[in-house]
Each structure stands twice: as C-alpha cells, then as structure tokens.
Write a protein that holds these residues in place. Structure first.
Motif, PDB file in Angstrom:
ATOM      1  N   GLY A 117       0.837  -1.200   0.000  1.00 21.06           N
ATOM      2  CA  GLY A 117       0.000   0.000   0.000  1.00 21.06           C
ATOM      3  C   GLY A 117       0.872   1.250   0.000  1.00 21.06           C
ATOM      4  N   PRO A 118       0.382   2.369  -0.526  1.00 22.68           N
ATOM      5  CA  PRO A 118       1.192   3.593  -0.613  1.00 22.68           C
ATOM      6  C   PRO A 118       1.241   4.343   0.716  1.00 22.68           C
ATOM      7  CG  PRO A 118      -0.970   3.973  -1.557  1.00 22.68           C
ATOM      8  CD  PRO A 118      -0.950   2.523  -1.131  1.00 22.68           C
ATOM      9  N   SER A 119       1.832   3.713   1.729  1.00 22.78           N
ATOM     10  CA  SER A 119       1.751   4.253   3.093  1.00 22.78           C
ATOM     11  C   SER A 119       2.483   5.579   3.265  1.00 22.78           C
ATOM     12  CB  SER A 119       2.294   3.227   4.090  1.00 22.78           C
ATOM     13  OG  SER A 119       1.443   2.095   4.137  1.00 22.78           O
ATOM     14  N   SER A 120       3.622   5.754   2.595  1.00 22.55           N
ATOM     15  CA  SER A 120       4.326   7.034   2.763  1.00 22.55           C
ATOM     16  C   SER A 120       3.474   8.178   2.211  1.00 22.55           C
ATOM     17  CB  SER A 120       5.684   6.995   2.059  1.00 22.55           C
ATOM     18  OG  SER A 120       5.536   6.909   0.648  1.00 22.55           O
ATOM     19  N   LEU A 121       2.712   7.911   1.144  1.00 23.31           N
ATOM     20  CA  LEU A 121       1.832   8.955   0.597  1.00 23.31           C
ATOM     21  C   LEU A 121       0.607   9.156   1.490  1.00 23.31           C
ATOM     22  CD1 LEU A 121       2.059   8.063  -3.203  1.00 23.31           C
ATOM     23  CD2 LEU A 121       3.202   9.926  -1.992  1.00 23.31           C
ATOM     24  N   PHE A 122       0.100   8.080   2.100  1.00 26.67           N
ATOM     25  CA  PHE A 122      -0.984   8.250   3.084  1.00 26.67           C
ATOM     26  C   PHE A 122      -0.549   9.230   4.173  1.00 26.67           C
ATOM     27  CE2 PHE A 122      -2.715   3.691   2.295  1.00 26.67           C
ATOM     28  CZ  PHE A 122      -3.636   4.163   1.379  1.00 26.67           C
ATOM     29  N   ARG A 123       0.671   8.996   4.695  1.00 23.84           N
ATOM     30  CA  ARG A 123       1.143   9.848   5.796  1.00 23.84           C
ATOM     31  C   ARG A 123       1.329  11.294   5.332  1.00 23.84           C
ATOM     32  NH1 ARG A 123       3.826   4.874   7.230  1.00 23.84           N
ATOM     33  NH2 ARG A 123       5.543   5.348   5.798  1.00 23.84           N
ATOM     34  N   GLU A 124       1.790  11.488   4.091  1.00 29.14           N
ATOM     35  CA  GLU A 124       1.972  12.863   3.604  1.00 29.14           C
ATOM     36  C   GLU A 124       0.625  13.556   3.417  1.00 29.14           C
ATOM     37  OE1 GLU A 124       4.642  14.551   3.532  1.00 29.14           O
ATOM     38  OE2 GLU A 124       3.715  16.340   2.694  1.00 29.14           O
ATOM     39  N   ILE A 125      -0.383  12.805   2.964  1.00 25.98           N
ATOM     40  CA  ILE A 125      -1.727  13.375   2.813  1.00 25.98           C
ATOM     41  C   ILE A 125      -2.256  13.833   4.175  1.00 25.98           C
ATOM     42  CG2 ILE A 125      -4.130  12.716   2.335  1.00 25.98           C
ATOM     43  CD1 ILE A 125      -2.991  10.986   0.006  1.00 25.98           C
ATOM     44  N   ILE A 126      -2.006  13.015   5.200  1.00 30.58           N
ATOM     45  CA  ILE A 126      -2.431  13.400   6.550  1.00 30.58           C
ATOM     46  C   ILE A 126      -1.613  14.600   7.032  1.00 30.58           C
ATOM     47  CG2 ILE A 126      -2.529  12.633   8.960  1.00 30.58           C
ATOM     48  CD1 ILE A 126      -2.984   9.773   7.859  1.00 30.58           C
ATOM     49  N   ARG A 127      -0.309  14.562   6.759  1.00 29.48           N
ATOM     50  CA  ARG A 127       0.583  15.651   7.214  1.00 29.48           C
ATOM     51  C   ARG A 127       0.154  16.987   6.610  1.00 29.48           C
ATOM     52  NH1 ARG A 127       5.016  13.371   5.731  1.00 29.48           N
ATOM     53  NH2 ARG A 127       5.386  12.298   7.683  1.00 29.48           N
ATOM     54  N   GLN A 128      -0.290  16.963   5.365  1.00 24.28           N
ATOM     55  CA  GLN A 128      -0.736  18.203   4.704  1.00 24.28           C
ATOM     56  C   GLN A 128      -2.200  18.517   5.017  1.00 24.28           C
ATOM     57  OE1 GLN A 128       0.315  18.716   0.566  1.00 24.28           O
ATOM     58  NE2 GLN A 128       2.321  17.774   0.832  1.00 24.28           N
ATOM     59  N   ARG A 129      -2.808  17.676   5.851  1.00 25.15           N
ATOM     60  CA  ARG A 129      -4.176  17.911   6.347  1.00 25.15           C
ATOM     61  C   ARG A 129      -5.177  18.102   5.199  1.00 25.15           C
ATOM     62  NH1 ARG A 129      -3.577  18.382  11.823  1.00 25.15           N
ATOM     63  NH2 ARG A 129      -1.528  19.021  12.544  1.00 25.15           N
ATOM     64  N   LYS A 130      -5.053  17.224   4.195  1.00 26.42           N
ATOM     65  CA  LYS A 130      -6.059  17.188   3.136  1.00 26.42           C
ATOM     66  C   LYS A 130      -7.396  16.762   3.747  1.00 26.42           C
ATOM     67  CE  LYS A 130      -3.138  18.185  -0.148  1.00 26.42           C
ATOM     68  NZ  LYS A 130      -3.193  19.436  -0.932  1.00 26.42           N
ATOM     69  N   LYS A 131      -8.476  17.241   3.197  1.00 24.56           N
ATOM     70  CA  LYS A 131      -9.762  16.936   3.810  1.00 24.56           C
ATOM     71  C   LYS A 131     -10.850  16.713   2.760  1.00 24.56           C
ATOM     72  CE  LYS A 131     -10.914  21.824   4.631  1.00 24.56           C
ATOM     73  NZ  LYS A 131      -9.690  22.405   4.072  1.00 24.56           N
ATOM     74  N   ASP A 132     -11.942  16.127   3.238  1.00 24.55           N
ATOM     75  CA  ASP A 132     -13.141  15.906   2.421  1.00 24.55           C
ATOM     76  C   ASP A 132     -12.869  14.973   1.240  1.00 24.55           C
ATOM     77  OD1 ASP A 132     -15.854  16.252   1.968  1.00 24.55           O
ATOM     78  OD2 ASP A 132     -15.552  17.928   0.597  1.00 24.55           O
ATOM     79  N   LEU A 133     -11.934  14.031   1.415  1.00 28.46           N
ATOM     80  CA  LEU A 133     -11.674  13.055   0.363  1.00 28.46           C
ATOM     81  C   LEU A 133     -12.774  11.989   0.364  1.00 28.46           C
ATOM     82  CD1 LEU A 133      -7.826  12.468   0.799  1.00 28.46           C
ATOM     83  CD2 LEU A 133      -8.970  14.047  -0.777  1.00 28.46           C
ATOM     84  N   TRP A 134     -13.054  11.461  -0.823  1.00 28.33           N
ATOM     85  CA  TRP A 134     -13.968  10.326  -1.003  1.00 28.33           C
ATOM     86  C   TRP A 134     -13.070   9.199  -1.500  1.00 28.33           C
ATOM     87  CZ3 TRP A 134     -19.100  10.894  -4.294  1.00 28.33           C
ATOM     88  CH2 TRP A 134     -19.834   9.703  -4.213  1.00 28.33           C
ATOM     89  N   ILE A 135     -13.001   8.088  -0.767  1.00 23.46           N
ATOM     90  CA  ILE A 135     -12.036   7.052  -1.125  1.00 23.46           C
ATOM     91  C   ILE A 135     -12.714   5.738  -1.482  1.00 23.46           C
ATOM     92  CG2 ILE A 135     -10.231   8.080   0.297  1.00 23.46           C
ATOM     93  CD1 ILE A 135     -10.701   5.775   2.321  1.00 23.46           C
ATOM     94  N   ALA A 136     -12.008   4.941  -2.290  1.00 21.96           N
ATOM     95  CA  ALA A 136     -12.460   3.593  -2.646  1.00 21.96           C
ATOM     96  C   ALA A 136     -11.723   2.604  -1.750  1.00 21.96           C
ATOM     97  CB  ALA A 136     -12.169   3.308  -4.119  1.00 21.96           C
ATOM     98  N   ALA A 137     -12.422   2.073  -0.756  1.00 18.33           N
ATOM     99  CA  ALA A 137     -11.808   1.145   0.207  1.00 18.33           C
ATOM    100  C   ALA A 137     -12.095  -0.291  -0.215  1.00 18.33           C
ATOM    101  CB  ALA A 137     -12.329   1.416   1.613  1.00 18.33           C
ATOM    102  N   LYS A 138     -11.368  -0.746  -1.213  1.00 10.05           N
ATOM    103  CA  LYS A 138     -11.530  -2.131  -1.674  1.00 10.05           C
ATOM    104  C   LYS A 138     -10.303  -2.937  -1.272  1.00 10.05           C
ATOM    105  CE  LYS A 138      -9.521  -1.144  -6.151  1.00 10.05           C
ATOM    106  NZ  LYS A 138      -8.196  -1.404  -5.581  1.00 10.05           N
ATOM    107  N   PHE A 139     -10.528  -4.172  -0.862  1.00  8.45           N
ATOM    108  CA  PHE A 139      -9.439  -5.051  -0.433  1.00  8.45           C
ATOM    109  C   PHE A 139      -8.497  -4.304   0.517  1.00  8.45           C
ATOM    110  CE2 PHE A 139     -10.721  -6.660  -4.641  1.00  8.45           C
ATOM    111  CZ  PHE A 139     -10.956  -7.986  -4.350  1.00  8.45           C
ATOM    112  N   SER A 140      -9.051  -3.450   1.363  1.00  8.85           N
ATOM    113  CA  SER A 140      -8.202  -2.626   2.223  1.00  8.85           C
ATOM    114  C   SER A 140      -8.168  -3.191   3.635  1.00  8.85           C
ATOM    115  CB  SER A 140      -8.701  -1.181   2.213  1.00  8.85           C
ATOM    116  OG  SER A 140      -9.987  -1.120   2.759  1.00  8.85           O
ATOM    117  N   TRP A 141      -7.572  -2.417   4.531  1.00  6.28           N
ATOM    118  CA  TRP A 141      -7.460  -2.871   5.918  1.00  6.28           C
ATOM    119  C   TRP A 141      -7.699  -1.658   6.801  1.00  6.28           C
ATOM    120  CZ3 TRP A 141      -2.535  -5.102   8.714  1.00  6.28           C
ATOM    121  CH2 TRP A 141      -2.947  -5.795   9.860  1.00  6.28           C
ATOM    122  N   SER A 142      -6.669  -1.219   7.517  1.00  3.69           N
ATOM    123  CA  SER A 142      -6.865  -0.070   8.400  1.00  3.69           C
ATOM    124  C   SER A 142      -6.542   1.245   7.698  1.00  3.69           C
ATOM    125  CB  SER A 142      -6.001  -0.221   9.655  1.00  3.69           C
ATOM    126  OG  SER A 142      -4.645  -0.394   9.300  1.00  3.69           O
TER     127      SER A 142
END
Length: 322
Positions: free
Chosen positions: A62-87
């Motif tokens: 999974g693209p975890s380093s990009l997940f963390r950067e998205i959180i770090r930049q406090r992006k908001k109101d995203l709509w995500i496709a949670a398929k075959f995902s986990w936490s």
C-alpha cells in the motif's frame, strides 16, 4: 433501458467524455521528468474534495508514505475507494482527511465507528469485486458495465447499482456506474523518472486504477533508468503517459511489506491497532506523521537502519520480483 430496481447509495456520476477531454488537455505525452518529493506530489495533485483510489493496503504494498503525507498536509473531504483494504480508512479518518467511503472491505474500529456516529463520515456499500469492476469501466471509457452478481443482496440495496432489463436478452441484469477517480496513488517496485512503472507479483487492479484516474502519483522502491525500461518493455505495468508524479520512496509501504523486497513490521502495524483500542491515535499520528517532516525522516528517527535491514532479511520470497 428499463430500470427494474436500484440501490439507494450515492455515487460519483460517470462522465467518460469529460474524462477523455481532461486527459487530452492535462496529460503530457512527451516523456518529461516527473520526479519530485512526496510533499510536492501531494501538494500539487491531491486536492481537498478529490475522489481518491489506491492499490493494495497498509499490510502489503500500500502507498503508506503517501498516506502519511496526505495526513501531514491535512487534506480533507476526500472520497475514497476502500476495496481489499485494511486499516487504511481508519488511518485517513483519524487524520481528518475523509468524508465519504465506498466500501468493498475494510477494517473498522473505534475511529471509524465514532466518525460514523457523529456524521463526519458517510459509507456507501459496494463489494471488493464491484468497486474493481467500476474502475474497469472507468478505464475502458464506458459509463457503466453489466455484471452477474450483487443483485438480490442487501449490499445492492445500499449501493448505487441498478437492476435493468438487458436489451439483448430481456433478462434482468445488474449494471454499475463507471468510476473515474480524481487522483490515484500506487506504490511500485521500480519506476523511471518519466513514470514507466513496474509492479511485480500479486496486485488488485493497478492498471485499471491508473487508466481510470485523472491524476496519478507513483511512489517507487527503486528508480531505474529509461534504458533499462526500454530493454524489457514487456515488464512495464503502467506507462509513463498515465503518470503525473514519481516519488522515490524506499520502504514506501512501511509498516507493510513490499513483496520481494522486505517483510512487514507487524509490531508497528499492530501499534496502530493498539492506539485505536487505547484511545491514543493522536499520539500515534504525532509520532509517525506530524513530528517528522518526511517519510525519510520518519524511517530515520522512528524505525532505524537496523530494523529496516532486518525486515529486508526477513523477506524470503525473491523469485519473480527482480
């Protein structure tokens, strides 16, 4: 076409002609250099309110380093496709980034349940296969696809699928709307500076996601030369002209694994689960996201070279990944 029944779920309206026009005017066909930092890639290509898709999950490629950067930049109101995902969803919800989730399968816990209860997040039910099928439709440039499952289930009632009369057989069949994400993030084993990416081993739908999405960020374990790409073009999974940004991110899926390169750090994976149960997610995010400026700094200060070397040695499967 006669509609016999339909679910009540919200969906992003398909717009295949709009996507074609967008790609025609925004995608560069020349092989330009797209290498940039994770900060620049997320800042330029992930916008508040975007629909975002990704391949695999926090446990495996999974693209975890990009997940963390998205959180770090406090992006908001995203709509995500949670398929075959986990936490993944819980992590992004904890960071305040997500307002809608198309659910195939995902882990739920205190964070997601609290957000649902408070109305901060909305779920739309599909299934893993259905979301992948919707991405396939988006990649093909068609507004919908027929499929032979989902009908007659509770999931159908809460999805955006429809039951229609097939104009060719006059029999009922389910159709689902195409999905064209605004942005996608995918972690690859190898990539050149132009965006020609190689993904080895099992995946979910990297090609479909890449072809269906308007914007695409690739993070990669290894940067390789364009000459190497040209020597074996058949190994290219995603061609450069679909890609907007290339981020060099060794151990970019940490704490999950990248098959063939390193094993997962399950101690760190379950640290997030424990933080959920103990109500200490804010401290978790501060440790791994907010208190460090980058993925590289996180690896240096929170993980360490010794553990990274051990994770490399613990990955036993090599054949077919190099």
């Amino acid at each position: 076409m006669e509609v016999l029944d339909e679910g009540t779920g919200e969906f992003k309206p398909p717009d295949p002609d709009g996507v074609r026009e967008w790609v025609r005017t925004h995608k560069e066909r020349k092989p330009i250099v797209k290498l940039m930092t994770e900060q620049e890639a997320v800042s330029r290509f992930v916008e508040d309110g975007d629909y975002m898709a990704y391949d695999q999950n926090v446990a495996c490629r999974g693209p975890s380093s990009l997940f963390r950067e998205i959180i770090r930049q406090r992006k908001k109101d995203l709509w995500i496709a949670a398929k075959f995902s986990w936490s993944d969803t819980s992590l992004l919800v904890a960071g305040g980034c997500v307002s809608k989730v198309d659910v195939g399968w995902m882990e739920t816990g205190a964070i997601v349940n609290k957000a649902l209860h408070e109305g901060r997040v909305k779920f739309i039910e599909w299934s893993n296969g259905t979301l992948t099928y919707r991405l396939l439709a988006g990649s093909l440039g068609v507004p919908y696809l027929p499929m032979r499952w989902l009908g007659g289930t509770d999931t159908f009632k809460k999805s955006g699928a429809k039951l229609v009369k097939d104009p060719f057989t006059n029999k009922p069949i389910v159709v689902v709307p195409a999905l064209n994400p605004d942005v996608a993030i995918i972690h690859a084993h190898q990539c050149d500076i132009h965006g020609n990416a190689r993904i080895f081993g099992a995946g979910v739908a990297p090609k479909e996601i890449a072809m269906a999405s308007r914007k695409l960020i690739i993070s990669t374990e290894e940067l390789i030369s364009n000459e190497e790409i040209r020597r074996e073009p058949q190994r290219t999974t995603i061609p450069y002209y679909l890609v907007d940004a290339v981020v060099y991110a060794p151990f970019g899926t940490y704490p999950g694994s990248t098959p063939g390169r390193y094993a997962a750090d399950f101690e760190a994976v379950f640290e997030f689960a424990m933080a959920q149960m103990q109500g200490t997610v804010d401290q978790y995010l501060d440790k791994y996201v907010y208190s460090v400026a980058s993925h590289e700094e996180m690896l240096d200060k929170r993980v360490g070279a010794a553990k990274l070397l051990r994770l490399r040695s613990e990955e036993l499967i090599r054949e077919g990944y190099l």
